[in-house]
Structures are given as structure tokens and as C-alpha cells.
Design a protein around this motif. Structure first.
Motif, PDB file in Angstrom:
ATOM      1  N   LEU A 264       0.823  -1.210   0.000  1.00 38.47           N
ATOM      2  CA  LEU A 264       0.000   0.000   0.000  1.00 38.47           C
ATOM      3  C   LEU A 264       0.856   1.259   0.000  1.00 38.47           C
ATOM      4  CD1 LEU A 264      -2.735  -1.095   2.573  1.00 38.47           C
ATOM      5  CD2 LEU A 264      -2.845  -1.188   0.066  1.00 38.47           C
ATOM      6  N   TRP A 265       1.940   1.232   0.746  1.00 37.65           N
ATOM      7  CA  TRP A 265       2.917   2.324   0.768  1.00 37.65           C
ATOM      8  C   TRP A 265       4.195   1.819   1.415  1.00 37.65           C
ATOM      9  CZ3 TRP A 265       6.159   5.267   3.735  1.00 37.65           C
ATOM     10  CH2 TRP A 265       6.634   6.444   3.144  1.00 37.65           C
ATOM     11  N   PRO A 266       5.349   2.041   0.812  1.00 30.86           N
ATOM     12  CA  PRO A 266       5.609   2.966  -0.296  1.00 30.86           C
ATOM     13  C   PRO A 266       5.578   2.346  -1.692  1.00 30.86           C
ATOM     14  CG  PRO A 266       7.691   2.243   0.618  1.00 30.86           C
ATOM     15  CD  PRO A 266       6.611   1.569   1.444  1.00 30.86           C
ATOM     16  N   GLU A 267       5.349   1.018  -1.788  1.00 31.61           N
ATOM     17  CA  GLU A 267       5.486   0.383  -3.098  1.00 31.61           C
ATOM     18  C   GLU A 267       4.417   0.838  -4.092  1.00 31.61           C
ATOM     19  OE1 GLU A 267       7.377  -3.651  -1.091  1.00 31.61           O
ATOM     20  OE2 GLU A 267       5.424  -3.740  -2.088  1.00 31.61           O
ATOM     21  N   ARG A 268       3.175   1.018  -3.621  1.00 30.07           N
ATOM     22  CA  ARG A 268       2.089   1.440  -4.513  1.00 30.07           C
ATOM     23  C   ARG A 268       2.111   0.584  -5.782  1.00 30.07           C
ATOM     24  NH1 ARG A 268       0.046   6.771  -3.266  1.00 30.07           N
ATOM     25  NH2 ARG A 268      -1.320   6.517  -5.083  1.00 30.07           N
ATOM     26  N   ILE A 269       1.921  -0.723  -5.631  1.00 36.83           N
ATOM     27  CA  ILE A 269       1.984  -1.625  -6.780  1.00 36.83           C
ATOM     28  C   ILE A 269       1.118  -1.095  -7.918  1.00 36.83           C
ATOM     29  CG2 ILE A 269       1.573  -3.976  -7.591  1.00 36.83           C
ATOM     30  CD1 ILE A 269       3.909  -3.755  -5.662  1.00 36.83           C
ATOM     31  N   LYS A 270      -0.058  -0.615  -7.581  1.00 36.68           N
ATOM     32  CA  LYS A 270      -0.887   0.142  -8.518  1.00 36.68           C
ATOM     33  C   LYS A 270      -0.930   1.577  -8.022  1.00 36.68           C
ATOM     34  CE  LYS A 270      -2.012  -3.513 -10.928  1.00 36.68           C
ATOM     35  NZ  LYS A 270      -1.447  -3.738 -12.289  1.00 36.68           N
ATOM     36  N   SER A 271      -0.760   2.520  -8.927  1.00 41.23           N
ATOM     37  CA  SER A 271      -0.643   3.915  -8.497  1.00 41.23           C
ATOM     38  C   SER A 271      -1.934   4.453  -7.903  1.00 41.23           C
ATOM     39  CB  SER A 271      -0.207   4.794  -9.672  1.00 41.23           C
ATOM     40  OG  SER A 271      -1.153   4.722 -10.731  1.00 41.23           O
ATOM     41  N   SER A 272      -3.075   3.926  -8.344  1.00 43.01           N
ATOM     42  CA  SER A 272      -4.362   4.428  -7.857  1.00 43.01           C
ATOM     43  C   SER A 272      -4.847   3.611  -6.672  1.00 43.01           C
ATOM     44  CB  SER A 272      -5.406   4.366  -8.974  1.00 43.01           C
ATOM     45  OG  SER A 272      -6.697   4.653  -8.464  1.00 43.01           O
ATOM     46  N   TYR A 273      -5.208   4.294  -5.593  1.00 47.65           N
ATOM     47  CA  TYR A 273      -5.801   3.599  -4.456  1.00 47.65           C
ATOM     48  C   TYR A 273      -7.244   3.181  -4.733  1.00 47.65           C
ATOM     49  CZ  TYR A 273      -1.916   4.518  -1.257  1.00 47.65           C
ATOM     50  OH  TYR A 273      -0.694   4.521  -0.624  1.00 47.65           O
ATOM     51  N   GLY A 274      -7.786   3.624  -5.848  1.00 47.60           N
ATOM     52  CA  GLY A 274      -9.094   3.150  -6.255  1.00 47.60           C
ATOM     53  C   GLY A 274      -9.047   1.811  -6.964  1.00 47.60           C
ATOM     54  N   ASN A 275      -7.850   1.334  -7.291  1.00 42.25           N
ATOM     55  CA  ASN A 275      -7.699   0.056  -7.977  1.00 42.25           C
ATOM     56  C   ASN A 275      -8.267  -1.077  -7.129  1.00 42.25           C
ATOM     57  OD1 ASN A 275      -5.710  -2.502  -8.196  1.00 42.25           O
ATOM     58  ND2 ASN A 275      -5.962  -1.566 -10.218  1.00 42.25           N
ATOM     59  N   ALA A 276      -8.961  -2.017  -7.770  1.00 46.16           N
ATOM     60  CA  ALA A 276      -9.635  -3.088  -7.033  1.00 46.16           C
ATOM     61  C   ALA A 276      -8.652  -3.953  -6.252  1.00 46.16           C
ATOM     62  CB  ALA A 276     -10.442  -3.947  -8.002  1.00 46.16           C
ATOM     63  N   ARG A 277      -7.481  -4.213  -6.810  1.00 45.47           N
ATOM     64  CA  ARG A 277      -6.518  -5.053  -6.101  1.00 45.47           C
ATOM     65  C   ARG A 277      -5.902  -4.305  -4.914  1.00 45.47           C
ATOM     66  NH1 ARG A 277      -2.801  -9.084  -9.533  1.00 45.47           N
ATOM     67  NH2 ARG A 277      -2.772  -9.982  -7.421  1.00 45.47           N
ATOM     68  N   MET A 278      -5.711  -3.005  -5.041  1.00 48.47           N
ATOM     69  CA  MET A 278      -5.219  -2.234  -3.902  1.00 48.47           C
ATOM     70  C   MET A 278      -6.260  -2.218  -2.785  1.00 48.47           C
ATOM     71  SD  MET A 278      -2.100  -1.146  -4.517  1.00 48.47           S
ATOM     72  CE  MET A 278      -1.697   0.410  -3.719  1.00 48.47           C
TER      73      MET A 278
END
Length: 319
Positions: free
Chosen positions: A157-171
Motif C-alpha cells: 500500500l505504501w511505499p510500493e504502490r503496486i498500482k498507483s491508484s488507491y481506487g484500484n480493485a486489487r489495492m
């Protein structure tokens, strides 16, 4: 002990420089070390170009190592690195090593772009894209999350941000897993979990996500931070934190390496996400008031100092 590969740092070192670790290098340390060099520039780019030019050779060497350290059958790293302070073991590579490598490659590409090193930027960005695709295909747990534990999940979730958007379903799925795995810790010492480590790592990741897209979720982050302050850190009058904790005879014991600078830093950073930054003012007790929302209302944390002084310290000889 094997020599530390070029482009890596010692696992640990003594204050005067020599290697002090039980392993010669750790793959997650390489990734986080590179990111740290970039992050310092990123926080104030207008005034730190000379700094970035000075550290770029180290960034480039580490990125070069991470590109070369690749399993052609998976496009991930080989399973032969130490992840954290563990010898290579079954199940590797895990997100504990792969996530920081992705963070490093993205950071290296950004650093190369900032300095106009086009060839390096393309090389680093290509490896970052390849690694991101491999991670998405290789790691999938409950509901689409990548990691099933709150520690690696917190980093995702942080700091990697695997997907840049926190709205992403996997995030969002990862955030749900992180809280589900964290919550039992906050029932200790009475609850079923009798040992744990690094709860603040998960809380920090959740704090970043919740602050942006799920403000109501910050209540859980604050609950966890209060548990760390009221329970884990209150087992002795100093209030300092160790790396981990366990329950002995119904009481919390914080171990080892006290004060554990990383765990205490994670607690501090997670608190900033949960309550926002507030300048310190002398005379407000052990804990300041932190704004709880954008309209300036504040919530005063209970002063823990009296309870800490009153708590019964457990002598180390009696553990």
C-alpha cells in the motif's frame, strides 16, 4: 559469508563501517535503499539536483544489479536471495523481496529521467514494467490481493504502490487483507494472538490509502496506534518499542532491540497519516493534539505518561 554483491549494501554495519550482519546482503534492503536515495531528492527537487547527481552512481549500480538478478523462467528475482534476515527458503521469492525491487526500478527510472539519462531511463522503466506484469501474474490471494500478511501488505500500500491508484480493485483488496490480519493483534494481551511484529507497517500503508480514498477507515488506523501506545509501549515506564512483542503471564512484553528505531519511526509516520501533522508545542504532555479532520477540529490523545510511570516494569531477568 559470501561477499556483498556490487550494487548492494551490507545487511548491517558497525558505526565505524565494517560489516556487522549475519548475512552479507538482503534483496529488500537493496530496493528500499535505492528508493530512499531517490525519495530524498523527490521531496525537494528544486534544491537537490546536485545531491541527486552525487548519489546517482549508487542508484545506477543498484538498479543494474536488480536487472541482472532475474530468473528468466519467471521474470521475478531468483529464489536465492536473503529476504529480510532469513536465509533463502522454500516459497521464495515473496512480495517481501519482489515489491521493494519494483519500487527500486521505478525510482531508478524516475531518477534517470530527472537527470536526462535517457538510455538508463528506458532500461530501468522496461524492467519495472516487466516486473510489474510478473507480480500481477504470480501473486494473488484473497479477493485479488498480492500478499496475505499485514507486513508485506502494508508495504504494498505504501511505499510500493503496486498500482498507483488507491481506487484500484486489487489495492482495495490488499487493504482489506491488511486490516483483517492486523485486527487480532489489537485484542492482545487478552485475545487469541500472543505474539506479533511490525503492526505499524500495516497501519502506515492503511493510513496512506484511507487518508486519500476511505477517510472513515482512519478510525481503525487510530485504534491500532492507540493500542501500540497504550498497550505494547506501556509494558514498562520508558514507553519505548521493540521490534516485536509477546504475551507472558497475561502481560505484554516488547522485544528485542529496544529502542527499535524502525518500529518507532513507523509508529510516528503512521500517526501523521492518521491525525495529520501538528507542530510540537512544549507543555502539552507526552502526546500533542493532532487535527482529526480538515476543518481544524482536534482530538486529544490521552496522556499516557502517568500510566506508564505507574505500570509495573518486568525485569529482564524474570522473563
Amino acid at each position: 559469508m559470501q561477499p556483498t554483491p556490487d550494487g548492494n549494501w551490507f545487511m548491517t554495519n558497525y558505526a565505524d563501517g565494517p560489516d556487522a550482519g549475519i548475512f552479507s546482503w538482503e534483496i529488500d534492503e537493496a530496493g528500499l535503499g535505492l528508493w530512499t536515495l531517490w525519495r530524498h531528492y523527490q521531496r525537494a527537487p528544486a534544491s537537490r539536483r546536485a545531491y541527486l547527481e552525487r548519489v546517482y552512481p549508487a542508484i545506477r549500480r543498484t538498479a543494474g544489479f536488480l536487472i541482472a538478478f532475474r530468473d528468466p523462467s519467471t521474470s521475478l528475482q531468483p529464489p536465492t536471495a536473503c529476504e529480510d534476515d532469513f536465509q533463502p527458503r522454500s516459497g521464495q521469492p515473496t512480495m517481501h523481496g519482489v515489491g521493494p525491487a519494483l519500487l527500486a526500478m521505478r525510482s531508478a527510472a524516475a531518477a534517470a529521467h530527472a537527470l536526462g539519462h535517457g538510455d538508463d531511463e528506458r532500461r530501468f522503466a522496461d524492467r519495472a514494467a516487466e516486473l510489474a506484469r510478473a507480480i500481477d501474474g504470480h501473486y494473488q490471494v484473497d479477493g485479488g490481493a498480492w500478499a496475505s500478511d499485514y507486513s508485506d501488505g502494508g508495504w504494498i500500500l505504501w511505499p510500493e504502490r503496486i498500482k498507483s491508484s488507491y481506487g484500484n480493485a486489487r489495492m482495495r483488496a490488499e487493504a482489506r487483507v491488511v486490516w483483517h490480519e492486523l485486527a487480532p493483534s489489537f485484542q492482545a494481551p487478552a485475545g487469541p494472538r500472543k505474539a506479533g511484529c511490525y503492526e505499524a507497517k500495516g497501519l502506515l500503508g492503511l493510513g496512506h490509502l484511507d487518508r486519500q480514498v476511505n477517510p472513515s477507515g482512519l478510525a481503525n488506523v487510530r485504534r491500532g496506534l492507540r493500542w501500540i501506545a497504550d498497550v505494547e509501549a506501556a509494558w514498562q515506564p520508558t514507553g519505548i518499542l521493540g521490534e516485536c512483542w509477546f504475551v507472558s503471564n497475561g502481560r505484554m512484553i516488547s522485544v528485542p532491540s529496544q529502542p527499535h528505531i524502525w518500529e518507532q519511526s513507523l509508529f510516528y509516520l503512521a500517526s501523521l497519516e492518521a491525525w495529520g501533522a501538528s507542530p510540537y508545542r512544549a507543555g502539552r504532555g507526552s502526546f500533542s493534539e493532532f487535527p482529526s479532520n480538515s476543518d481544524g477540529k482536534s482530538e486529544k490523545l490521552r496522556d499516557l505518561s502517568q500510566r506508564r510511570r505507574a505500570s509495573r516494569a518486568v525485569p529482564f531477568g524474570g522473563l
